[in-house]
Design a protein around this motif. Structure first.
Motif, PDB file in Angstrom:
ATOM      1  N   TYR A   4      98.109 -50.512  10.306  1.00 54.77           N
ATOM      2  CA  TYR A   4      97.970 -51.577  11.302  1.00 54.77           C
ATOM      3  C   TYR A   4      98.996 -51.439  12.417  1.00 54.77           C
ATOM      4  O   TYR A   4      99.085 -52.287  13.283  1.00 54.77           O
ATOM      5  CB  TYR A   4      98.134 -52.952  10.641  1.00 54.77           C
ATOM      6  N   GLY A   5      99.843 -50.390  12.366  1.00 58.45           N
ATOM      7  CA  GLY A   5     100.863 -50.201  13.382  1.00 58.45           C
ATOM      8  C   GLY A   5     102.084 -51.078  13.177  1.00 58.45           C
ATOM      9  O   GLY A   5     102.872 -51.265  14.089  1.00 58.45           O
ATOM     10  N   ILE A   6     102.265 -51.610  11.969  1.00 60.73           N
ATOM     11  CA  ILE A   6     103.393 -52.494  11.680  1.00 60.73           C
ATOM     12  C   ILE A   6     104.444 -51.721  10.895  1.00 60.73           C
ATOM     13  O   ILE A   6     104.119 -51.015   9.941  1.00 60.73           O
ATOM     14  CB  ILE A   6     102.927 -53.728  10.874  1.00 60.73           C
ATOM     15  N   ASN A   7     105.679 -51.849  11.311  1.00 62.02           N
ATOM     16  CA  ASN A   7     106.781 -51.191  10.610  1.00 62.02           C
ATOM     17  C   ASN A   7     107.188 -52.063   9.427  1.00 62.02           C
ATOM     18  O   ASN A   7     107.869 -53.062   9.591  1.00 62.02           O
ATOM     19  CB  ASN A   7     107.952 -50.992  11.572  1.00 62.02           C
ATOM     20  N   ASN A   8     106.745 -51.705   8.237  1.00 57.79           N
ATOM     21  CA  ASN A   8     107.004 -52.488   7.026  1.00 57.79           C
ATOM     22  C   ASN A   8     108.316 -52.064   6.379  1.00 57.79           C
ATOM     23  O   ASN A   8     108.327 -51.421   5.349  1.00 57.79           O
ATOM     24  CB  ASN A   8     105.858 -52.329   6.023  1.00 57.79           C
ATOM     25  N   ASN A   9     109.436 -52.465   6.974  1.00 59.05           N
ATOM     26  CA  ASN A   9     110.712 -52.028   6.437  1.00 59.05           C
ATOM     27  C   ASN A   9     111.454 -53.140   5.700  1.00 59.05           C
ATOM     28  O   ASN A   9     112.532 -52.914   5.188  1.00 59.05           O
ATOM     29  CB  ASN A   9     111.586 -51.460   7.556  1.00 59.05           C
ATOM     30  N   ILE A  10     110.908 -54.324   5.625  1.00 59.71           N
ATOM     31  CA  ILE A  10     111.511 -55.431   4.891  1.00 59.71           C
ATOM     32  C   ILE A  10     110.704 -55.631   3.607  1.00 59.71           C
ATOM     33  O   ILE A  10     109.490 -55.802   3.646  1.00 59.71           O
ATOM     34  CB  ILE A  10     111.490 -56.747   5.715  1.00 59.71           C
ATOM     35  N   ASN A  39     124.475 -61.768  -0.831  1.00 64.16           N
ATOM     36  CA  ASN A  39     123.456 -61.533   0.187  1.00 64.16           C
ATOM     37  C   ASN A  39     124.054 -61.162   1.541  1.00 64.16           C
ATOM     38  O   ASN A  39     123.515 -60.310   2.252  1.00 64.16           O
ATOM     39  CB  ASN A  39     122.539 -62.746   0.313  1.00 64.16           C
ATOM     40  N   LYS A  40     125.165 -61.799   1.916  1.00 62.97           N
ATOM     41  CA  LYS A  40     125.829 -61.455   3.180  1.00 62.97           C
ATOM     42  C   LYS A  40     126.265 -59.997   3.177  1.00 62.97           C
ATOM     43  O   LYS A  40     126.137 -59.309   4.179  1.00 62.97           O
ATOM     44  CB  LYS A  40     127.063 -62.344   3.400  1.00 62.97           C
ATOM     45  N   GLN A  41     126.758 -59.536   2.053  1.00 66.47           N
ATOM     46  CA  GLN A  41     127.254 -58.165   1.942  1.00 66.47           C
ATOM     47  C   GLN A  41     126.130 -57.130   1.917  1.00 66.47           C
ATOM     48  O   GLN A  41     126.360 -55.964   2.218  1.00 66.47           O
ATOM     49  CB  GLN A  41     128.105 -58.010   0.681  1.00 66.47           C
ATOM     50  N   LEU A  59     113.146 -63.515  -1.972  1.00 66.27           N
ATOM     51  CA  LEU A  59     114.235 -62.622  -1.574  1.00 66.27           C
ATOM     52  C   LEU A  59     113.665 -61.604  -0.601  1.00 66.27           C
ATOM     53  O   LEU A  59     112.534 -61.132  -0.788  1.00 66.27           O
ATOM     54  CB  LEU A  59     114.798 -61.884  -2.784  1.00 66.27           C
ATOM     55  N   GLU A  60     114.443 -61.227   0.405  1.00 66.04           N
ATOM     56  CA  GLU A  60     113.969 -60.230   1.359  1.00 66.04           C
ATOM     57  C   GLU A  60     115.120 -59.356   1.836  1.00 66.04           C
ATOM     58  O   GLU A  60     116.236 -59.826   2.026  1.00 66.04           O
ATOM     59  CB  GLU A  60     113.237 -60.878   2.535  1.00 66.04           C
ATOM     60  N   ILE A  65     117.729 -52.689  -3.015  1.00 66.91           N
ATOM     61  CA  ILE A  65     118.728 -53.741  -3.222  1.00 66.91           C
ATOM     62  C   ILE A  65     118.069 -55.007  -3.767  1.00 66.91           C
ATOM     63  O   ILE A  65     118.587 -55.638  -4.684  1.00 66.91           O
ATOM     64  CB  ILE A  65     119.500 -54.025  -1.917  1.00 66.91           C
ATOM     65  N   VAL A  66     116.907 -55.378  -3.223  1.00 63.84           N
ATOM     66  CA  VAL A  66     116.199 -56.568  -3.708  1.00 63.84           C
ATOM     67  C   VAL A  66     115.797 -56.380  -5.169  1.00 63.84           C
ATOM     68  O   VAL A  66     115.977 -57.284  -5.990  1.00 63.84           O
ATOM     69  CB  VAL A  66     114.973 -56.889  -2.831  1.00 63.84           C
ATOM     70  N   GLU A  67     115.279 -55.227  -5.517  1.00 66.40           N
ATOM     71  CA  GLU A  67     114.882 -54.985  -6.906  1.00 66.40           C
ATOM     72  C   GLU A  67     116.088 -54.976  -7.842  1.00 66.40           C
ATOM     73  O   GLU A  67     116.022 -55.510  -8.949  1.00 66.40           O
ATOM     74  CB  GLU A  67     114.090 -53.680  -7.007  1.00 66.40           C
ATOM     75  N   GLN A  68     117.193 -54.393  -7.399  1.00 68.04           N
ATOM     76  CA  GLN A  68     118.422 -54.401  -8.200  1.00 68.04           C
ATOM     77  C   GLN A  68     118.928 -55.837  -8.372  1.00 68.04           C
ATOM     78  O   GLN A  68     119.338 -56.236  -9.467  1.00 68.04           O
ATOM     79  CB  GLN A  68     119.481 -53.544  -7.519  1.00 68.04           C
ATOM     80  N   LEU A  69     118.885 -56.618  -7.309  1.00 68.09           N
ATOM     81  CA  LEU A  69     119.312 -58.009  -7.372  1.00 68.09           C
ATOM     82  C   LEU A  69     118.441 -58.798  -8.353  1.00 68.09           C
ATOM     83  O   LEU A  69     118.957 -59.565  -9.174  1.00 68.09           O
ATOM     84  CB  LEU A  69     119.250 -58.653  -5.980  1.00 68.09           C
ATOM     85  N   TYR A  70     117.136 -58.608  -8.301  1.00 68.94           N
ATOM     86  CA  TYR A  70     116.249 -59.311  -9.226  1.00 68.94           C
ATOM     87  C   TYR A  70     116.554 -58.937 -10.679  1.00 68.94           C
ATOM     88  O   TYR A  70     116.561 -59.797 -11.555  1.00 68.94           O
ATOM     89  CB  TYR A  70     114.779 -59.035  -8.891  1.00 68.94           C
TER      90      TYR A  70
END
Length: 155
Positions: A4-10, A39-41, A59-60, A65-70
């Motif tokens: 779709y031309g969207i940069n899915n980086n999040i 989260n700030k770090q 979480l985003e 990092i998100v998977e490790q945090l979960y």
């Protein structure tokens, strides 16, 4: 870049869990404080909602990092019975200015709850499932939790 031309980086992950019996407001604020610091770090944003003894969180950030945090969150004895509701990539954060937003329904007056139900309903109506399915799942769960008394009957 997807088709779709969207940069899915999040990467986004929505889960729900049950609070441990006797979990106090001060213990929940410890969870929030720890989340804000981490989260700030690590460039993580999101929102944690607590109501009727249950948490729903979005979480985003960077996928690893998100998977490790979960994985770390699941080890926290202050809540249990974890269930991933949705996860996936998107081009835009839902909570870009919140290191960790926190909403406790116990602290909301009836009118404020209605306002949050309205916000959830609006998000459900405007968020595209094609590109942002995980936030839509988050808002659906918030809407359902606030409007249906038996949302967690199967847990």
């Amino acid at each position: 870049m997807n088709s779709y031309g969207i940069n899915n980086n999040i990467f986004q992950l929505t889960y729900r869990s049950r609070a441990a019996e006797g979990l106090t407001a001060s213990k929940i604020m410890e969870i929030v404080g720890e989340a804000v610091t981490f989260n700030k770090q690590h460039d993580i944003t999101g929102c944690l909602v607590f109501d009727q003894g249950f948490f729903i969180q979005l979480l985003e950030g960077e996928k690893g990092i998100v998977e490790q945090l979960y994985t770390q969150i699941k080890k926290d004895k202050r809540h249990f019975q974890f269930e991933i509701l949705s996860k996936g990539s998107t081009s835009m954060r839902q909570f870009k200015s919140w290191d960790m937003g926190y909403i406790s329904m116990d602290e909301y007056a009836l009118g404020e709850k209605a306002e949050l139900v309205s916000k959830a309903r609006e998000a459900l109506d405007t968020i595209s499932t094609k590109n942002d399915f995980t936030p839509k799942v988050f808002w659906y769960n918030i809407f359902t939790l606030l409007t249906a008394s038996k949302f967690y009957k199967n847990l």
